[in-house]
Design an enzyme around this catalytic site. Structure first.
Site, short mmCIF file in Angstrom:
data_model
loop_
_atom_site.label_atom_id
_atom_site.label_comp_id
_atom_site.label_asym_id
_atom_site.label_seq_id
_atom_site.Cartn_x
_atom_site.Cartn_y
_atom_site.Cartn_z
N LEU A 1 -3.08 11.37 6.91
CA LEU A 1 -2.98 10.99 5.29
C LEU A 1 -3.36 12.27 4.65
O LEU A 1 -3.28 12.41 3.16
CB LEU A 1 -4.22 10.09 4.91
CG LEU A 1 -3.84 8.61 5.50
CD1 LEU A 1 -4.94 7.74 5.32
CD2 LEU A 1 -2.31 8.14 5.02
N HIS B 1 7.75 7.68 7.91
CA HIS B 1 7.22 6.90 6.88
C HIS B 1 7.94 5.69 6.90
O HIS B 1 9.18 5.44 7.24
CB HIS B 1 7.65 7.79 5.47
CG HIS B 1 7.42 7.14 4.43
ND1 HIS B 1 5.93 7.36 3.96
CD2 HIS B 1 7.92 6.43 3.62
CE1 HIS B 1 6.01 6.82 2.79
NE2 HIS B 1 7.17 6.00 2.39
N GLU C 1 9.69 1.86 13.96
CA GLU C 1 9.03 3.08 14.00
C GLU C 1 8.88 3.45 15.52
O GLU C 1 8.81 4.59 15.88
CB GLU C 1 7.59 3.10 13.32
CG GLU C 1 7.77 2.95 11.92
CD GLU C 1 6.28 3.03 11.15
OE1 GLU C 1 5.68 3.91 11.41
OE2 GLU C 1 6.15 2.25 10.17
C1 GRF Z 1 2.87 4.11 9.92
O1 GRF Z 1 3.52 2.95 9.27
C2 GRF Z 1 3.59 5.52 9.72
O2 GRF Z 1 4.94 5.11 9.28
C3 GRF Z 1 2.75 5.89 8.52
O3 GRF Z 1 1.45 5.48 8.79
C4 GRF Z 1 1.62 4.38 9.85
C5 GRF Z 1 0.80 4.72 11.05
O4 GRF Z 1 0.34 3.69 11.70
N1 GRF Z 1 3.04 7.39 8.22
P1 GRF Z 1 -0.08 3.86 13.37
O5 GRF Z 1 -1.52 4.71 13.01
O6 GRF Z 1 0.75 4.84 14.04
O7 GRF Z 1 -0.23 2.58 13.80
#
Ligand code: GRF
Length: 223
Positions: A95, A114, A184
């Site tokens: 973040l 993202h 993802e």
């Molecule tokens: C995911 O949705 C990613 O796209 C975003 O943050 C989230 C992270 O999720 N940047 P995790 O910690 O990998 O479960």
């Protein structure tokens, strides 16, 4: 940066949260053979991603951002990553903004995932459920996941790959976020392979072609 192209590309994953994308990268690593997650970096010592890293026996590093300049943070990151010979940084739910000295030290070597189709639904403060809420508010029929290079701003770097995901009637945040996250977990390891293959060959990656996969055919293990 010297790098032996006969071994898997050493990568660092940066994460602030639970780390399911980190887990997807770790899980894919053996099959891939193209990269190895040697290091996990977080700005939060309680991040679930750090626990996953410890279970997998990887280096971990907590970077404190409190009361420090971006250059100071950046120098610390570069010092550690150089000592581990890191070639690629994959942001997975990290973040913080990446300090510009790090962006310049790793040109086209920092990736981010993202949970929407950038350039829409991105930018500072657009993370987690806020992204999916915005998707619902606007009422688009298609959302998705994007992997892009990281520059000095949030979510504005050149796009490497996008995988569309339908928004279905009756969807709430939980439903959309689960459907996108499932994608993802396929997309990030595949694009990381793609980039690392190009690095090993000493070339720029070609555009990444998203495979055609029926969402319903993906097993729960991969979600
Ligand atoms: C995911 O949705 C990613 O796209 C975003 O943050 C989230 C992270 O999720 N940047 P995790 O910690 O990998 O479960």
């Amino acid at each position: 940066m010297k790098f032996d192209s006969s071994v898997p590309v050493p990568i660092a994953v940066f994460a602030s949260g639970g780390g399911t994308n980190l887990q997807a990268l770790l899980d894919h690593e053996q099959t891939s053979g193209l990269y190895k997650v040697t290091t996990v970096v977080s700005d939060r010592k309680e991040a679930g991603a750090l626990r996953r890293a410890s279970v997998a026996n990887r280096n971990t590093l907590v970077i404190s951002n409190q009361g420090r300049s971006q250059d100071e943070i950046g120098e610390e990151i570069i010092r550690h990553l150089s000592s581990w010979d890191i070639q690629v940084i994959a942001l997975a739910g990290y973040l913080r903004l990446i300090p510009s000295i790090v962006v310049h030290a790793y040109p086209k070597r920092i990736l981010n995932i993202h949970p929407a189709l950038l350039p829409d639904f991105g930018g500072e403060g657009m993370y987690g459920d806020r992204v999916h809420q915005a998707v619902l508010n606007v009422g688009v029929e298609v959302t998705g996941a994007t992997v892009h290079y990281v520059d000095e701003e949030y979510d504005t770097g050149a796009i490497l790959a996008q995988w569309p995901v339908p928004v279905l009637p009756g969807d709430d945040i939980k439903a959309i976020s689960a459907r996108v996250l499932k994608i993802e977990h396929l997309l990030y390891p595949a694009v990381t392979d793609h980039v690392c293959r190009a690095i090993k060959e000493g070339i720029e990656p070609e555009p990444f072609i998203v495979p055609s996969v029926d969402l319903e055919s993906i097993s729960d293990d991969e979600k």
